[in-house]
Design a protein around this motif. Structure first.
Motif, PDB file in Angstrom:
ATOM      1  N   GLU A  27       0.833  -1.207   0.000  1.00 35.93           N
ATOM      2  CA  GLU A  27       0.000   0.000   0.000  1.00 35.93           C
ATOM      3  C   GLU A  27       0.865   1.253   0.000  1.00 35.93           C
ATOM      4  O   GLU A  27       0.601   2.207  -0.747  1.00 35.93           O
ATOM      5  CB  GLU A  27      -0.920  -0.015   1.220  1.00 35.93           C
ATOM      6  N   ARG A  28       1.931   1.244   0.800  1.00 33.46           N
ATOM      7  CA  ARG A  28       2.815   2.404   0.852  1.00 33.46           C
ATOM      8  C   ARG A  28       3.613   2.551  -0.434  1.00 33.46           C
ATOM      9  O   ARG A  28       3.847   3.673  -0.912  1.00 33.46           O
ATOM     10  CB  ARG A  28       3.756   2.265   2.047  1.00 33.46           C
ATOM     11  N   ALA A  31       1.295   3.928  -3.113  1.00 33.93           N
ATOM     12  CA  ALA A  31       1.026   5.352  -2.889  1.00 33.93           C
ATOM     13  C   ALA A  31       2.213   6.201  -3.319  1.00 33.93           C
ATOM     14  O   ALA A  31       2.046   7.247  -3.950  1.00 33.93           O
ATOM     15  CB  ALA A  31       0.698   5.586  -1.411  1.00 33.93           C
ATOM     16  N   ASN A  34       2.366   6.241  -7.162  1.00 35.24           N
ATOM     17  CA  ASN A  34       1.315   7.089  -7.729  1.00 35.24           C
ATOM     18  C   ASN A  34       1.646   8.564  -7.607  1.00 35.24           C
ATOM     19  O   ASN A  34       1.308   9.364  -8.495  1.00 35.24           O
ATOM     20  CB  ASN A  34      -0.029   6.800  -7.036  1.00 35.24           C
ATOM     21  N   ARG A  35       2.330   8.920  -6.506  1.00 31.42           N
ATOM     22  CA  ARG A  35       2.668  10.331  -6.314  1.00 31.42           C
ATOM     23  C   ARG A  35       3.603  10.849  -7.395  1.00 31.42           C
ATOM     24  O   ARG A  35       3.579  12.032  -7.739  1.00 31.42           O
ATOM     25  CB  ARG A  35       3.299  10.536  -4.928  1.00 31.42           C
TER      26      ARG A  35
END
Length: 200
Positions: A27-28, A31, A34-35
């Motif tokens: 999940e991290r 994220a 995606n950033r």
């Protein structure tokens, strides 16, 4: 023509490997990817590449792991001293173990620390040594417009010793700060009476 180029699409980067990640890690990672607008695989490749250029960070991971384990063990023993659901003999066991590991570590750390210059204590020995190295370097540069390579060896050695002393002292001091302030009979009395362990 290779198989991947004949079929189109992105050329193969290299052999694939299988690595397991926890859901929280994925999940991290997603994220973070995606950033910056890249895929998970590309983000992982870049992270690995950056780590290869900073090997010292990975070198210290075992040290951090040891310190984390020590901190967890001390916390477990502290909790055992005051656990109202434990029998008195169990609390005394935890109090004795906590006291012993703390006093033993303090002795070992103090012995190691005493072999190092007192770089932030009352004597300011480290500060004086650092100033002496700076003074010698300034004098040498003023005397020689282009110093001979060999003339730099003693100064480099002195500077490196100071940095090694500073790093070692910092680690030892941090370990000292991790240790509980109460030991011995005080802890055992808490354990027998079932009182809350209070830090000084």
């Amino acid at each position: 023509m290779t198989r991947s180029s004949a079929q189109g699409g992105r050329p193969a980067v290299g052999p694939q490997i299988s690595v397991a990640y926890s859901p929280e890690q994925l999940e991290r990672i997603d994220a973070a990817a995606n950033r910056v607008g890249i895929t998970r695989a590309e983000w992982l490749r870049r992270a690995a590449e950056q780590a290869l250029y900073r090997p010292t960070e990975l070198t210290f991971l075992p040290l951090l792991q040891h310190l984390r384990e020590l901190d967890e063990e001390l916390a477990d023993l502290r909790g055992g001293v005051t656990d109202p659901h434990s029998e008195a003999y169990e609390r005394v066991y935890c109090a004795t173990a906590l006291s012993t590991v703390t006093s033993t570590l303090r002795t070992l750390l103090a012995e190691a620390r005493s072999a190092l210059p007192d770089w932030h204590g009352p004597s300011q020995e480290y500060g004086r040594l650092e100033l002496e190295v700076d003074r010698r370097e300034s004098e040498q540069l003023a005397a020689e417009q282009t110093p001979e390579p060999e003339s730099r060896v003693p100064l480099a050695t002195a500077w490196a010793e100071l940095k090694a002393w500073q790093a070692a002292a910092g680690v030892l001091d941090l370990m000292q700060q991790m240790l509980p302030t109460r030991t011995g009979e005080s802890l055992r009395l808490d354990a027998l009476e079932g009182e809350t362990l209070l830090e000084d």
